[in-house]
Design an enzyme around this catalytic site. Structure first.
Site, mmCIF file in Angstrom:
data_model
loop_
_atom_site.group_PDB
_atom_site.id
_atom_site.type_symbol
_atom_site.label_atom_id
_atom_site.label_comp_id
_atom_site.label_asym_id
_atom_site.label_seq_id
_atom_site.Cartn_x
_atom_site.Cartn_y
_atom_site.Cartn_z
ATOM 1 N N GLY A 1 0.832 -1.192 0.000
ATOM 2 C CA GLY A 1 0.000 0.000 0.000
ATOM 3 C C GLY A 1 0.869 1.245 0.000
ATOM 4 O O GLY A 1 2.070 1.187 -0.274
ATOM 5 N N SER A 2 0.285 2.371 0.358
ATOM 6 C CA SER A 2 1.026 3.634 0.317
ATOM 7 C C SER A 2 2.263 3.602 1.210
ATOM 8 O O SER A 2 3.338 4.066 0.821
ATOM 9 C CB SER A 2 0.112 4.794 0.734
ATOM 10 N N VAL A 3 2.122 3.052 2.413
ATOM 11 C CA VAL A 3 3.254 3.022 3.341
ATOM 12 C C VAL A 3 4.321 2.037 2.869
ATOM 13 O O VAL A 3 5.499 2.378 2.759
ATOM 14 C CB VAL A 3 2.787 2.680 4.770
ATOM 15 N N TYR B 1 6.141 -15.240 -0.289
ATOM 16 C CA TYR B 1 6.769 -15.429 1.006
ATOM 17 C C TYR B 1 8.093 -16.178 0.917
ATOM 18 O O TYR B 1 9.052 -15.856 1.637
ATOM 19 C CB TYR B 1 5.812 -16.136 1.959
ATOM 20 N N GLY C 1 -2.597 -4.169 6.431
ATOM 21 C CA GLY C 1 -3.745 -3.784 7.251
ATOM 22 C C GLY C 1 -4.625 -2.832 6.482
ATOM 23 O O GLY C 1 -4.265 -2.367 5.397
ATOM 24 N N ARG D 1 -12.851 1.409 16.979
ATOM 25 C CA ARG D 1 -11.439 1.072 17.102
ATOM 26 C C ARG D 1 -11.253 -0.427 17.319
ATOM 27 O O ARG D 1 -10.316 -1.037 16.800
ATOM 28 C CB ARG D 1 -10.825 1.857 18.272
ATOM 29 N N SER E 1 2.120 -1.821 10.917
ATOM 30 C CA SER E 1 0.663 -1.865 10.804
ATOM 31 C C SER E 1 0.001 -1.298 12.052
ATOM 32 O O SER E 1 0.454 -1.536 13.179
ATOM 33 C CB SER E 1 0.185 -3.309 10.611
ATOM 34 N N ASP F 1 1.039 -0.634 18.403
ATOM 35 C CA ASP F 1 1.422 -1.232 19.689
ATOM 36 C C ASP F 1 0.720 -2.566 19.913
ATOM 37 O O ASP F 1 1.325 -3.530 20.388
ATOM 38 C CB ASP F 1 1.104 -0.260 20.826
ATOM 39 N N ASP G 1 5.931 9.997 15.973
ATOM 40 C CA ASP G 1 5.430 11.035 16.873
ATOM 41 C C ASP G 1 6.589 11.900 17.382
ATOM 42 O O ASP G 1 6.478 13.128 17.479
ATOM 43 C CB ASP G 1 4.706 10.402 18.066
ATOM 44 N N ARG H 1 7.677 14.234 14.727
ATOM 45 C CA ARG H 1 6.745 15.364 14.624
ATOM 46 C C ARG H 1 7.000 16.372 15.742
ATOM 47 O O ARG H 1 6.969 17.587 15.514
ATOM 48 C CB ARG H 1 5.303 14.850 14.690
ATOM 49 N N HIS I 1 1.211 4.807 20.238
ATOM 50 C CA HIS I 1 1.144 5.619 19.025
ATOM 51 C C HIS I 1 -0.327 5.980 18.837
ATOM 52 O O HIS I 1 -1.064 5.344 18.108
ATOM 53 C CB HIS I 1 1.673 4.829 17.826
#
Length: 315
Positions: free
Chosen positions: A11-13, A64, A78, A87, A118, A122, A147, A150, A174
């Site tokens: 994905g993007s990450v 894999y 994810g 959540r 993902s 945590d 974090d 940032r 996080h």
């Protein structure tokens, strides 16, 4: 440096991490794996066509079994939270994805160091630790590394000083219960208040620091980026690549990453971020930074909020 890094999730990450790795010298081999074969092949094709401007590197869209002998495995798989989804529901969905991935990748790369990215990171780090069967030192959650970056950017802007001179950290999950242990924050060895006074002697007039506002900036940055562009992936990918560099270095480094606690600050059986010694042998342990009683209480509150979620999911 000759090393092999496998990334699960294109994905993007995941794809941005692969792209960043392709532009530095951390890895000689990169394997990108995703259930969406067309997507991963397209990502690799796009990335590899730009590598003619650097020393040769192998980048493949694999399965894999192609992860065999990896030095590092990065898990980004994810889904993002959907409108109306709780959540707990999001956490269970991503835990289920992780449970399907784990035995397949661990079978092929049992000696790799694993970076869990993902979200919720945590909880995913805790789950992977419980179900993988791997020694805990091999498992590192990206935690509050982003974090902390940032925070340092925000403080750098405030004090008009290079980020490399700022030593300040974000502890906890996080997420919304993270906090800044201000008692440990400094600029090149000077407390933030002392540094501001020093700057006044040099003719500068730094504004008073709104610590609550700075913590809010850290908490809300990700949401603001998502609202404006749909996702966050540049900054987190840089943070993860920095972590890869720490794990491939000759010496240990100290970073705010997530790993399972064993009594530190009175916290047990949950993965959370505090200062952690990491390096070529993975997690070496938590660095016992002295916190105030109020800061310890905040860390314990953050840990308890994670435990509450863990108690409601099926591992």
């Amino acid at each position: 440096m000759s090393s092999k890094i496998t990334i699960i999730g294109a994905g993007s990450v995941g794809s941005t991490i692969a792209y960043n790795l392709s532009n530095n010298d951390l890895a000689s081999e990169i394997v990108l794996i995703d259930i969406n074969k067309e997507k991963v092949e397209g990502e690799v094709m796009d990335i590899v066509q730009g590598t003619s401007f650097r020393n040769p590197i192998s980048i493949v869209a694999g399965d894999y079994e192609d992860a065999k002998d990896s030095d590092i495995v990065i898990i980004t798989s994810g889904i993002a939270r959907k409108p109306g989804q709780t959540r707990i529901e999001l956490t269970q969905t991503n835990v289920n994805i992780l449970k399907s991935i784990t035995p397949q990748i661990v079978k092929e790369a049992p000696n790799a160091l694993y970076i869990i990215v993902s979200n919720p990171v945590d909880i995913m780090t805790y789950v992977f630790t419980k179900i993988s069967g791997l020694p805990e030192n091999q498992i590192i959650g990206s935690g509050t590394l982003l974090d902390t970056a940032r925070l340092r950017f925000g403080l750098s802007e405030h004090f008009e000083v290079a980020q490399k001179n700022i030593h300040a950290y974000v502890f906890g999950e996080h997420g919304d219960t993270s906090f800044v242990p201000w008692s440990c924050a400094d600029v090149s060895g000077a407390s933030l208040d002392d540094y501001a006074e020093m700057m006044r002697h040099l003719g500068k007039e730094p504004k008073p620091l709104d610590k609550a506002g700075m913590e809010e900036y850290v908490h809300k940055s990700g949401g603001i980026v998502i609202a404006k562009k749909g996702a966050t992936f540049y900054a987190v990918s840089v943070a993860v690549c920095k972590l890869c560099g720490m794990l491939l270095s000759a010496y240990d480094s100290i970073a705010t990453v997530s790993s399972v606690m064993h009594g530190e600050y009175g916290i047990e059986d949950v993965a959370i971020s505090t200062l952690t010694l990491v390096g070529p042998n993975g997690v070496q342990g938590k660095v016992p930074l002295k916190l105030t009683d109020e800061e310890v209480a905040k860390l314990q509150k953050s840990a308890n909020s994670l435990k509450e979620v863990i108690s409601q999911i099926e591992l």
